[in-house]
Design an enzyme around this catalytic site. Structure first.
Site, PDB file in Angstrom:
ATOM      1  N   VAL A  35       0.766  -1.368  -0.538  1.00 39.45           N
ATOM      2  CA  VAL A  35       0.109  -0.121   0.037  1.00 39.45           C
ATOM      3  C   VAL A  35       0.648   1.140   0.178  1.00 39.45           C
ATOM      4  O   VAL A  35       1.816   1.536   0.867  1.00 39.45           O
ATOM      5  CB  VAL A  35      -0.778  -0.143   0.963  1.00 39.45           C
ATOM      6  CG1 VAL A  35      -1.782   0.938   1.270  1.00 39.45           C
ATOM      7  CG2 VAL A  35      -1.522  -1.132   1.244  1.00 39.45           C
ATOM      8  N   HIS A  80       3.339   4.377   5.834  1.00 36.94           N
ATOM      9  CA  HIS A  80       2.450   3.695   7.430  1.00 36.94           C
ATOM     10  C   HIS A  80       3.809   2.747   8.340  1.00 36.94           C
ATOM     11  O   HIS A  80       4.615   2.081   7.847  1.00 36.94           O
ATOM     12  CB  HIS A  80       1.866   2.683   7.009  1.00 36.94           C
ATOM     13  CG  HIS A  80       1.874   1.119   6.188  1.00 36.94           C
ATOM     14  ND1 HIS A  80       1.660   2.031   4.648  1.00 36.94           N
ATOM     15  CD2 HIS A  80       2.058   0.321   6.504  1.00 36.94           C
ATOM     16  CE1 HIS A  80       2.401   0.447   4.306  1.00 36.94           C
ATOM     17  NE2 HIS A  80       1.850  -0.369   5.366  1.00 36.94           N
TER      18      HIS A  80
HETATM   19  P1  5GP Z   1       2.636  -3.396   3.402  1.00 40.10           P
HETATM   20  O1  5GP Z   1       2.261  -4.346   2.918  1.00 40.10           O
HETATM   21  O2  5GP Z   1       2.475  -2.466   2.347  1.00 40.10           O
HETATM   22  O3  5GP Z   1       3.936  -2.766   4.343  1.00 40.10           O
HETATM   23  O4  5GP Z   1       1.147  -3.292   4.444  1.00 40.10           O
HETATM   24  C1  5GP Z   1       0.105  -3.180   4.107  1.00 40.10           C
HETATM   25  C2  5GP Z   1      -1.082  -3.964   4.867  1.00 40.10           C
HETATM   26  O5  5GP Z   1      -1.726  -3.285   5.028  1.00 40.10           O
HETATM   27  C3  5GP Z   1      -0.466  -5.566   4.935  1.00 40.10           C
HETATM   28  O6  5GP Z   1      -0.498  -5.654   6.356  1.00 40.10           O
HETATM   29  C4  5GP Z   1      -2.514  -5.366   4.709  1.00 40.10           C
HETATM   30  O7  5GP Z   1      -2.739  -7.023   5.560  1.00 40.10           O
HETATM   31  C5  5GP Z   1      -3.434  -3.872   5.488  1.00 40.10           C
HETATM   32  N1  5GP Z   1      -4.191  -3.873   4.674  1.00 40.10           N
HETATM   33  C6  5GP Z   1      -4.606  -3.611   3.394  1.00 40.10           C
HETATM   34  N2  5GP Z   1      -5.601  -2.771   2.878  1.00 40.10           N
HETATM   35  C7  5GP Z   1      -6.385  -2.583   4.327  1.00 40.10           C
HETATM   36  C8  5GP Z   1      -7.475  -1.933   4.534  1.00 40.10           C
HETATM   37  O8  5GP Z   1      -8.473  -1.941   3.870  1.00 40.10           O
HETATM   38  N3  5GP Z   1      -8.188  -2.228   6.280  1.00 40.10           N
HETATM   39  C9  5GP Z   1      -7.245  -2.662   6.396  1.00 40.10           C
HETATM   40  N4  5GP Z   1      -7.439  -2.543   7.916  1.00 40.10           N
HETATM   41  N5  5GP Z   1      -5.598  -2.983   6.646  1.00 40.10           N
HETATM   42  C10 5GP Z   1      -5.128  -3.072   5.199  1.00 40.10           C
END
Ligand code: 5GP
Ligand code: ZN
Length: 111
Positions: free
Chosen positions: A93, A97
């Site tokens: 995403v 974050h």
């Molecule tokens: P990244 O891989 O970008 O570091 O982390 C993205 C995180 O966002 C993942 O752990 C995924 O499970 C979480 N995520 C993606 N879409 C959503 C959503 O709509 N709601 C929530 N609460 N988490 C999300």
């Protein structure tokens, strides 16, 4: 902008909020990798860590993580903070974050 985390910060998409202030929202990850898996999301959009030049905001994000850890009572046992950055960093995403993981031994998770 079509960004899922912007929509979460404005509450256009619902989420399980654990803590919020004027700069951040801390929510439960939808696909938890540990018993406690919280995402700390700045309300301002930065696509990756690299795009954020605001040192104050980066410090405040860590301070928010401390508050989340204390609120969820994982501060004493311990927790892990991760910022996945770009594709090989595991970022899926593209809105900055921080992950806070806790609730089980995490040794070995980072290889
Ligand atoms: P990244 O891989 O970008 O570091 O982390 C993205 C995180 O966002 C993942 O752990 C995924 O499970 C979480 N995520 C993606 N879409 C959503 C959503 O709509 N709601 C929530 N609460 N988490 C999300
Ligand atoms: Zn965004």
């Amino acid at each position: 902008m079509d960004c899922i985390f912007c929509k979460i910060t404005t509450k256009d998409i619902p989420s399980a909020i654990v803590l919020e202030d004027d700069k951040f929202i801390a929510i439960k990850d939808i696909n938890p990798q540990a018993p406690v898996h919280i995402l700390i999301i700045p309300k301002k959009h930065f696509s990756t860590l690299l795009e954020c030049k605001d040192k104050g905001l980066l410090g405040d994000m860590l301070s928010m993580a401390n508050q989340v850890a204390e609120k969820l009572d994982v501060n004493k046992k311990g927790f892990r903070i991760t910022i996945n950055t770009n594709r090989e960093g595991g970022q899926t995403v593209f809105h900055l974050h921080m992950h806070l993981l806790a609730g089980r031994p995490l040794s070995g998770v980072m290889g």
